[in-house]
Write a protein that holds these residues in place. Structure first.
Motif, mmCIF file in Angstrom:
data_model
loop_
_atom_site.group_PDB
_atom_site.id
_atom_site.type_symbol
_atom_site.label_atom_id
_atom_site.label_comp_id
_atom_site.label_asym_id
_atom_site.label_seq_id
_atom_site.Cartn_x
_atom_site.Cartn_y
_atom_site.Cartn_z
ATOM 1 N N VAL A 67 0.839 -1.193 0.000
ATOM 2 C CA VAL A 67 0.000 0.000 0.000
ATOM 3 C C VAL A 67 0.873 1.242 0.000
ATOM 4 O O VAL A 67 2.009 1.232 0.498
ATOM 5 C CB VAL A 67 -0.949 0.039 1.218
ATOM 6 N N ARG A 68 0.312 2.287 -0.578
ATOM 7 C CA ARG A 68 1.001 3.575 -0.583
ATOM 8 C C ARG A 68 0.737 4.306 0.723
ATOM 9 O O ARG A 68 -0.368 4.266 1.257
ATOM 10 C CB ARG A 68 0.516 4.448 -1.744
ATOM 11 N N GLN A 69 1.741 4.998 1.229
ATOM 12 C CA GLN A 69 1.586 5.860 2.390
ATOM 13 C C GLN A 69 1.757 7.305 1.947
ATOM 14 O O GLN A 69 2.536 7.605 1.039
ATOM 15 C CB GLN A 69 2.622 5.522 3.468
ATOM 16 N N TYR A 70 1.024 8.188 2.620
ATOM 17 C CA TYR A 70 1.020 9.594 2.226
ATOM 18 C C TYR A 70 1.351 10.472 3.428
ATOM 19 O O TYR A 70 1.033 10.140 4.566
ATOM 20 C CB TYR A 70 -0.357 10.003 1.679
ATOM 21 N N THR A 71 1.964 11.592 3.137
ATOM 22 C CA THR A 71 2.178 12.581 4.190
ATOM 23 C C THR A 71 0.916 13.409 4.323
ATOM 24 O O THR A 71 0.263 13.751 3.329
ATOM 25 C CB THR A 71 3.361 13.508 3.867
#
Length: 295
Positions: A67-71
């Motif tokens: 999964v992608r993580q975002y700030t």
């Protein structure tokens, strides 16, 4: 001169900011916010992760889900989408209306969000007229939202079934950048599921259903004239008739189940606020429930 909108804001901001103190995660963050828009990193998929964040290209290459993580953005843009149609103006005897509950929720949310420096816009909608207030920060903007709501709810709403789909299309065309969108409505109307689903593609959406308890459980009042708030159609019913009450209960249960199922299909959690409860307490419960679901 102190206006009614100013008095309302003074009362609500003292209560909501004091009662939610410690529930927030920082001066600029909001517990309603899930992710920002800036990609930060990848990590292995966990069972509680949102499947919409899976990076399918990486997953295909590594044969394991990632999964992608975002700030998280330090400054948030939020929109309040407020249903002011005829069905939202109804109220039970000796009880405030759904529009009053909507007003207190909207002003409280606006003050809570702008307190951390975030910008809040508002869409005030009924079938006949709409007002769009572009996102701004600061207390004066919250006061303007409160003032416009007071004016709008004092007028006579347009008769006719609420076009909630058109309301959602309006905010979708107005909110160009990714935002946090609160939709406050009773969701009495058709043709909104597809538009709500489309709205979630770009924005994070929080649905708040405002419900009068009499809509869920009609008391035994004998013979009464019941009026459809949106069409004006009237019918004489015997609320003491056991068969009528059974049929009505079945219809209410079916309707509630259909709305809940539609919300789930849209990927939106439906927060329900009834007009006989303290809207600020409901807001506190909403914050806590949102935090619990994201643990």
């Amino acid at each position: 001169m102190t206006t009614a909108a100013d008095r309302l804001l003074r009362r609500l901001e003292w209560q909501v900011l004091r009662r939610l103190d410690g529930q927030l995660q920082g001066s600029y963050r909001t517990v309603f916010r899930g992710t920002g828009i800036d990609f930060a990193d990848l990590r292995e998929y966990m069972p509680e992760d949102d499947v919409r964040h899976i990076d399918w290209n990486v997953t295909a290459r590594l044969d394991e889900p990632f999964v992608r993580q975002y700030t998280e953005d330090r400054e948030l843009t939020a929109w309040l989408v407020l249903d002011l149609s005829a069905s939202m103006r109804q109220s039970s005897p000796e009880q405030r209306g759904k529009d009053s509950a909507l007003t207190e929720l909207a002003v409280s949310l606006a003050r809570l969000l702008t307190y951390g420096g975030n910008r809040v816009g508002a869409v005030l909608y009924d079938n006949a007229k709409q007002l769009v207030l572009p996102p701004r920060a600061g207390r004066p903007h919250v006061l303007r939202i409160a003032h416009e709501l007071s004016k709008a709810t004092a007028g006579t709403p347009e008769r006719g079934a609420t076009d909630i789909g058109a309301m959602l299309r309006l905010v979708a065309s107005t909110a160009r950048r990714r935002a946090l969108v609160f939709v406050v409505s009773d969701f009495i109307g058709d043709n909104w599921e597809a538009e709500l689903t489309r709205l979630t593609f770009r924005h994070e959406v929080v649905a708040v259903r405002v419900v009068d308890p009499i809509e869920l459980d009609l008391p035994d009042l004998g013979l009464v004239v019941v009026e459809d708030a949106e069409t004006g159609e009237q019918i004489l019913v015997d609320t003491g008739d056991p068969q009528f009450r059974l049929r009505l209960r079945a219809e209410v249960d079916t309707r509630e189940a259909e709305v809940a199922a539609a919300m789930r299909r849209c990927g939106v959690h439906a927060n329900v606020v009834t007009t006989d409860e303290d809207p600020l307490q409901a807001l506190v419960a909403m914050v806590r429930e949102t935090k619990r679901r994201r643990r």
